[in-house]
Design an enzyme around this catalytic site. Structure first.
Site, PDB file in Angstrom:
ATOM      1  N   GLN A 182     105.999 143.262 -40.763  1.00 49.38           N
ATOM      2  CA  GLN A 182     107.144 144.046 -41.214  1.00 49.38           C
ATOM      3  C   GLN A 182     106.906 144.736 -42.548  1.00 49.38           C
ATOM      4  O   GLN A 182     107.795 144.809 -43.380  1.00 49.38           O
ATOM      5  CB  GLN A 182     108.395 143.165 -41.257  1.00 49.38           C
ATOM      6  N   ASN A 218     109.208 139.078 -49.703  1.00 48.68           N
ATOM      7  CA  ASN A 218     109.421 139.215 -48.261  1.00 48.68           C
ATOM      8  C   ASN A 218     108.912 140.545 -47.717  1.00 48.68           C
ATOM      9  O   ASN A 218     108.703 141.499 -48.445  1.00 48.68           O
ATOM     10  CB  ASN A 218     110.910 139.061 -47.940  1.00 48.68           C
ATOM     11  N   CYS A 219     108.734 140.544 -46.434  1.00 51.60           N
ATOM     12  CA  CYS A 219     108.437 141.780 -45.709  1.00 51.60           C
ATOM     13  C   CYS A 219     109.392 141.884 -44.528  1.00 51.60           C
ATOM     14  O   CYS A 219     108.967 142.016 -43.383  1.00 51.60           O
ATOM     15  CB  CYS A 219     106.989 141.809 -45.242  1.00 51.60           C
ATOM     16  N   VAL A 220     110.677 141.756 -44.809  1.00 58.16           N
ATOM     17  CA  VAL A 220     111.655 142.076 -43.782  1.00 58.16           C
ATOM     18  C   VAL A 220     111.514 143.557 -43.482  1.00 58.16           C
ATOM     19  O   VAL A 220     110.744 144.252 -44.123  1.00 58.16           O
ATOM     20  CB  VAL A 220     113.095 141.747 -44.240  1.00 58.16           C
TER      21      VAL A 220
END
Length: 432
Positions: free
Chosen positions: A116, A245-247
Site C-alpha cells: 500500500q 504506516n502504508c495504508v
C-alpha cells in the site's frame, strides 16, 4: 505566568535543490552532499544499499513506490531535536525554536514490505492530486539486507527516512528564516479564563493502529498500545507524531503532514477569535470490537471531562475505521457536543456507491476529502525514480495499470496524500 508551551516554527524558504560538495542552504538553494548522507545512513548495518535522487516541481518525474514523506528540520533552541523516542533520546516536545527547510521534503522509496505504498508525479495531471508535487524532493531509495523479518524491514526503512530528514535539516541550523510562525497556548484554566465566551473546541485525530504497516507512533510508542491521549497541539507540530504506516496512499497521513497538520494550524488561526482551542486527542483505530468500544468510549469521556462544546474528528484510512469515526460521533452528539467529521469517500469509479462503511443519523456535519476510487490517467514520465511496475500491486493499481508507453492508470487510492483526511491536500467533494 509563563506560557505553558511556546513554539517558533522558523521557515527557510527553499527554492531549489541540487547535489554538491556540501550539505548547506544558501539564497534559498538546498545543496546536498550525497556521499555524506549515504555514509551516515549506511551506519545501520541492516541496510544493504542507499541511493539518492532529486525531483523538482514541474519536472516530468514519477516517484514510486513511496512509503513516507518527511520535512527536514533542526531544533535550534529547546529540548528534543529530531524525533524523540525514535531516532533520539526521549524529550518533551512543543517548546523552543525550530528551523525548517520549508518547501523541501525527504521522500522514501524502495522494496517495502506491503503493497500500500503510493506514487508522486511532479508534473501535469498527477501533480494536481498530491501536495508533494510542489516540494523539492530528496528521494531516498532504501534496500535492506536480505532475510529481515517484515517488522524489522519496516523499521529500517522508516528510521532511515527520519534520519535523512535530520541530517539534511542540519543544513538550516545557522540560516536566518524568511518567516517565523509562533504557536502558544497556556493551560486550559488560563485559556478558558481568557476567552470565557468562546466555544471550547477539541481536535480528535484518529490514527491507524492495525498492525504491520498500519501504525502511527507517538514519541516512539506504537499507537496500538495507547489509550486515547491528550497532547498539546505544539507537540505534533514539533515532531511527536510520525507515520509508520502504508495504508492506502491517498489518505495515509505522512510524517510531513503530521508536522504541518492542517486542522491544528486552522484551529490555531481561529484561537481567541471564534473559538478556544483546548488541545488534541490522539485516538487509535483498532480492529477488534472490544477495542473500538474502549477507545471510542474513552475519547468521548475525555471530551466531556475537558468541557468541550465542539469537537472536530479526523479519520485515517477508510473501511474498518469508518465505524470508529461514527461511534465517536454518536457518543459526542448524544452528549450535546457539536461534532464535525473529516473523512474521505470510497464511492466507486462512478462515485455512486455508499461512501462510508457505516452510517449514523448523528453525523450531520461531514467534510469530504474526495473519492478514493476516482480513476486518473497519468501521462508517461521522462524519468521514473523507483519502479513503475510497482503500480500493479499498489492499492488503487492493478495488473495492466502501466501501459506500454509508460502511461499509468490508477485510482486516487495510489496517489500519496490525494484525499488527506486532515485536509493537507488539493481535493474535496461537494454534495449538490
Amino acid at each position: 505566568m509563563k506560557v505553558f508551551l511556546k513554539l517558533e516554527l522558523r521557515r527557510i524558504h527553499i527554492k531549489d535543490i541540487q547535489f554538491g560538495n556540501e550539505t548547506a542552504v544558501k539564497d534559498g538553494v538546498l545543496t546536498v552532499r550525497k556521499e555524506d548522507i549515504i555514509e551516515k545512513l549506511m551506519e545501520d548495518t541492516r541496510i544493504k544499499e542507499i541511493k539518492l535522487d532529486i525531483a523538482r516541481p514541474g519536472e516530468k518525474v514519477r516517484i514510486i513506490p513511496v512509503k513516507d514523506v518527511i520535512e527536514p528540520r533542526v531544533k535550534i533552541e529547546g529540548d528534543g531535536n529530531g524525533f524523540p523516542g525514535v531516532t533520539t533520546k526521549m524529550a518533551q516536545l512543543g517548546e523552543g525554536k525550530v528551523n525548517i527547510l520549508y518547501g523541501a521534503a525527504i521522500v522514501t522509496i524502495g522494496d517495502i514490505v506491503g503493497f500500500q505504498e503510493g506514487v508522486i508525479d511532479m508534473w501535469d495531471e498527477g501533480a494536481k492530486w498530491t501536495p508533494f508535487s510542489k516540494t523539492y524532493n530528496l528521494v531516498v531509495d532504501i534496500t535492506p539486507i536480505e532475510g529481515l523479518d517484515p517488522h524489522t524491514h519496516e523499521t529500517v526503512v522508516r528510521s532511515a527516512g527520519l534520519r535523512a530528514a535530520e541530517l539534511v535539516g542540519e543544513a538550516g541550523r545557522e540560516v536566518e528564516p524568511d518567516e517565523v510562525l509562533t504557536y502558544e497556548i497556556g493551560s486550559m484554566a488560563e485559556e478558558i479564563a481568557k476567552y470565557p465566551n468562546l466555544p471550547k473546541v477539541l481536535y480528535v485525530e484518529m490514527l491507524i493502529s492495525q498492525g504491520l504497516l498500519h501504525d502511527g507512533y507517538i514519541y516512539g510508542v506504537n499507537s496500538q498500545k495507547i489509550l486515547p491521549t491528550l497532547l498539546h497541539p505544539n507537540e505534533e507540530l514539533d515532531g511527536a507524531v510520525i507515520s509508520g504506516n502504508c495504508v492506502a496512499a491517498c489518505d495515509k497521513i505522512t510524517t510531513y503532514q503530521h508536522q504541518n497538520n492542517s486542522v491544528i494550524l486552522d484551529l490555531y488561526a481561529q484561537h481567541g477569535k471564534t473559538l478556544n482551542f483546548l488541545g488534541v486527542i490522539l485516538t487509535p483505530e483498532l480492529t477488534t470490537l472490544e477495542g473500538k468500544f474502549r477507545t471510542c468510549d474513552y475519547t468521548a469521556k475525555l471530551c466531556k471531562m475537558l468541557g468541550a462544546d465542539g469537537v472536530i474528528v479526523s479519520e485515517e484510512g477508510y473501511g474498518n475505521p469508518d465505524s470508529d469515526l461514527l461511534m465517536i460521533c454518536k457518543r459526542l452528539e448524544n452528549a450535546g457536543i457539536k461534532t464535525v467529521l473529516i473523512t474521505d469517500e470510497c464511492s466507486g469509479w462512478d462515485g455512486m456507491s455508499q461512501p462510508l462503511a457505516d452510517t449514523a443519523k448523528e453525523a450531520v456535519a461531514v467534510v469530504s476529502g474526495g473519492n478514493v476510487s476516482h480513476v486518473v490517467t497519468l501521462p508517461p514520465a521522462d524519468r521514473v525514480i523507483g519502479n513503475a511496475e510497482a503500480i500493479a500491486t499498489l492499492a488503487g493499481g492493478w495488473d495492466g495499470a502501466l501501459l506500454e508507453d509508460g502511461t499509468l492508470m490508477c485510482e486516487l487510492n495510489a496517489v500519496i496524500g490525494s484525499t488527506s483526511e486532515i485536509g493537507y491536500h488539493n481535493c474535496t467533494a461537494k454534495l449538490y
